[in-house]
Design an enzyme around this catalytic site. Structure first.
Site, PDB file in Angstrom:
ATOM      1  N   THR A 291       0.851  -1.112   0.050  1.00 21.48           N
ATOM      2  CA  THR A 291      -0.035   0.023   0.123  1.00 21.48           C
ATOM      3  C   THR A 291       0.927   1.152  -0.006  1.00 21.48           C
ATOM      4  OG1 THR A 291      -1.743  -1.181   1.332  1.00 21.48           O
ATOM      5  CG2 THR A 291      -1.818   1.246   1.140  1.00 21.48           C
ATOM      6  N   GLN A 321      -6.248  -1.880  -2.152  1.00 19.26           N
ATOM      7  CA  GLN A 321      -5.366  -0.632  -1.807  1.00 19.26           C
ATOM      8  C   GLN A 321      -4.742  -0.147  -3.165  1.00 19.26           C
ATOM      9  OE1 GLN A 321      -5.269  -3.841  -0.528  1.00 19.26           O
ATOM     10  NE2 GLN A 321      -5.332  -3.316   1.718  1.00 19.26           N
ATOM     11  N   GLN A 343     -10.329   2.385  -3.137  1.00 16.97           N
ATOM     12  CA  GLN A 343      -9.793   2.322  -1.556  1.00 16.97           C
ATOM     13  C   GLN A 343      -8.382   2.647  -1.377  1.00 16.97           C
ATOM     14  OE1 GLN A 343      -9.895  -2.062  -0.745  1.00 16.97           O
ATOM     15  NE2 GLN A 343      -8.707  -1.911   1.038  1.00 16.97           N
ATOM     16  N   ASP A 344      -8.416   3.411  -0.066  1.00 18.87           N
ATOM     17  CA  ASP A 344      -7.123   3.986   0.227  1.00 18.87           C
ATOM     18  C   ASP A 344      -6.639   5.053  -0.541  1.00 18.87           C
ATOM     19  OD1 ASP A 344      -7.259   2.011   2.114  1.00 18.87           O
ATOM     20  OD2 ASP A 344      -5.545   0.897   2.039  1.00 18.87           O
ATOM     21  N   ASP A 365     -12.196   3.063   3.466  1.00 24.68           N
ATOM     22  CA  ASP A 365     -11.112   3.590   4.162  1.00 24.68           C
ATOM     23  C   ASP A 365     -10.193   4.501   3.466  1.00 24.68           C
ATOM     24  OD1 ASP A 365     -11.540   1.566   5.972  1.00 24.68           O
ATOM     25  OD2 ASP A 365     -10.085   0.107   5.283  1.00 24.68           O
ATOM     26  N   ARG A 442     -13.634   3.348  10.898  1.00 27.87           N
ATOM     27  CA  ARG A 442     -13.548   2.220  11.657  1.00 27.87           C
ATOM     28  C   ARG A 442     -12.270   2.470  12.152  1.00 27.87           C
ATOM     29  NH1 ARG A 442     -12.902  -2.840   7.776  1.00 27.87           N
ATOM     30  NH2 ARG A 442     -11.788  -1.973   5.903  1.00 27.87           N
TER      31      ARG A 442
END
Length: 529
Positions: A291, A321, A343-344, A365, A442
């Protein structure tokens, strides 16, 4: 004990232990792990004298950590040297060889300045983060005794650095009298830092318009450079006064950009979001890619600024990611910048960051990291995730803050932001509203901290507001808060019991001045622009 680990531990702990002294051992009351702290402090090398001051104790700990960082880098290099046939282990070792020098630089800076300054704590907290991240990278390739030994050494190193960081927190809270010190606390424990009487001071700062251009990048020719990376490479290093402005004209720049540690005070200025676009498509699904590596643009030089452009990762919704922008730049300002991905998307990795009037789009996220970051007047945009399944639905989480230690002065603060969805998201959501679950965040790590202050939340936000990570992990230690949320998604009475409605008397904690000391480094700009 493995031979290599024996060597590491001998490097970390002197055999000629100082006699245990209740005078300097009182400092360990600040540690979350008092027994191991006392053991490390009793065996400090060189030994501490009985009446050492609070500052001398902290500096002794950081000196030992700096010494052991040299050993940790050697261990990472040794892993790299024998891992040519293993791309994942090679990548993990290379990540360590990039991260550990950052830890050295930040811990050196913390040790060299005023320990009472907020800078010392933010730098020491970042140093601990980089040590943890190296350990975490190796965790996924822990298939040899060599890697296992290196992880054990890094764990001891991080514990020592954490002791020093906790002592810094106590020094800031209680002063130099170590008899008053105690383990670090957070809002979850009822401790609001700074105290309630600190005022809420806002700022209209950002990246000033009309900064004089030093060099220009364009696609059509006639400029000094045709790629952004070439302009970065040619920029002067270690700028301490003024800024070096790189004008990036309209166009799509398909490249991976890295702004290294020594390239300080660089400014990217584009022709507008969606017009000047820097784009890449790296994802963690690729062999040997983590990532951390996937970022289209990654910045480690302090004082970085950008405005009027887009950072994008086009790996797609199925690629997991895939970072568009990663920042390890202390005192960085992103103004009117679009971050586009799934994502990310935005990796706000470490240190102090400020985002003003930005658009941040993603799925899972998509704002994550362990920085102290403030987001003002930003549009947080949920986009469709995987191919829509009308039976199972889908889940989106906006944030995943990664604080691992309560003494790290980090967290995400969203002020006057708007949570909305893209047109494509709304088209899917309206077909089956109950199946599309969106949460504010989260807990990626044990002490995750995220707050929303005066934000507008659309109807698709789940009433409970926040999502667990796994079971009850971090639910007793995180801090998730809201203050005066508005819109159809604002439902204070339905929120999960482990989130908080922030009392008005404590909201000043999250001002630019108090949270990231922004009044001293964010430039003032014309509010009418």
């Amino acid at each position: 004990m493995a031979p290599l680990l024996s060597i590491f531990l001998l490097a970390a702990v002197s055999c000629s232990a100082a006699a245990a002294s209740p005078d300097f051992l009182q400092a360990c009351k600040a540690s979350r792990f008092q027994d191991s702290c006392e053991n490390r402090l009793s065996n400090s090398n060189p030994p501490l004298y009985p009446n050492a001051s609070a500052s001398e104790i902290i500096l002794s700990i950081f000196t030992a950590s700096l010494r052991d960082l040299v050993t940790a880098r050697s261990a990472a290099q040794s892993i790299l040297d024998v891992s040519a046939g293993n791309p994942n282990r090679t990548t993990a070792a290379r990540n360590c060889l990039e991260l550990l020098p950052f830890s050295t630089r930040r811990l050196t800076a913390a040790s060299s300045g005023d320990l009472i300054s907020p800078d010392a704590r933010i730098w020491a907290g970042a140093a601990l983060l980089y040590q943890y991240d190296c350990w975490s990278a190796l965790k996924y390739v822990n298939d040899t005794a060599q890697v296992s030994d290196a992880m054990a050494f890094l764990d001891e190193l991080a514990n020592r650095t954490g002791d020093g960081l906790s002592m810094l927190a106590s020094l800031h809270r209680y002063g130099p009298d170590t008899s008053l010190w105690a383990p670090p606390q957070t809002e979850r424990d009822g401790y609001w830092d700074p105290p309630a009487e600190m005022p809420l001071i806002d700022s209209s700062g950002g990246v000033p318009a009309g900064l004089p251009t030093n060099t220009t990048v364009c696609k059509e020719g006639g400029c000094e450079f045709s790629t952004v990376q070439a302009a970065v490479d040619a920029a002067p290093a270690n700028i301490t006064a003024g800024r070096f402005v790189i004008r990036i004209k309209a166009g799509v720049y398909e490249e991976i950009v890295r702004v290294p540690f020594e390239k300080t005070n660089l400014v990217f200025v584009g022709d507008g979001m969606g017009r000047t676009v820097i784009t890449g498509n790296l994802s963690a699904d690729e062999v040997g890619v983590t990532t951390y590596i996937t970022a289209t643009v990654a910045v480690t030089g302090d004082g970085f600024m950008a405005r009027d452009l887009t950072f994008r990762n086009t790996a797609g919704p199925d690629a997991h990611q895939a970072v568009a922008f990663r920042s390890d730049s202390d005192l960085s300002v992103l103004d009117t910048v679009e971050f586009a991905g799934h994502q990310d998307t935005l990796y706000a990795h470490s240190l102090r960051q400020y985002y003003k009037s930005c658009i941040i789009a993603g799925t899972v996220d998509f704002i994550f990291g362990n920085s102290a970051a403030v987001f003002d007047d930003c549009l947080i945009l949920v986009v469709p995730h995987l191919i829509w399944d009308h039976k199972k639905g889908d889940t989106a989480t906006v944030t995943a803050h990664g604080r691992t230690d309560p003494a790290q002065p980090t967290g995400f603060v969203f002020r006057n932001c708007k949570l909305n969805g893209s047109d494509e998201f709304w088209d899917i959501y309206k077909k089956a509203p109950a199946l599309h679950r969106v949460y504010l965040g989260r807990p990626w790590k044990q002490y995750s901290r995220t707050v929303f202050v005066g934000c507008y939340l659309e109807e698709f936000l789940r009433p409970e507001g926040w999502s667990p990570w796994s079971g009850d992990f971090a639910l007793a230690t995180l801090f998730y808060g809201e203050f005066e949320s508005a819109g159809p998604g604002a439902n204070a009475t339905a929120r999960v019991p482990w989130s908080t409605q922030i009392p008005p008397e404590h909201i000043g904690v999250y001002s630019l001045e108090n949270f990231i000391q922004g009044n001293s480094w964010i430039p003032a700009v014309d509010c009418s622009r």
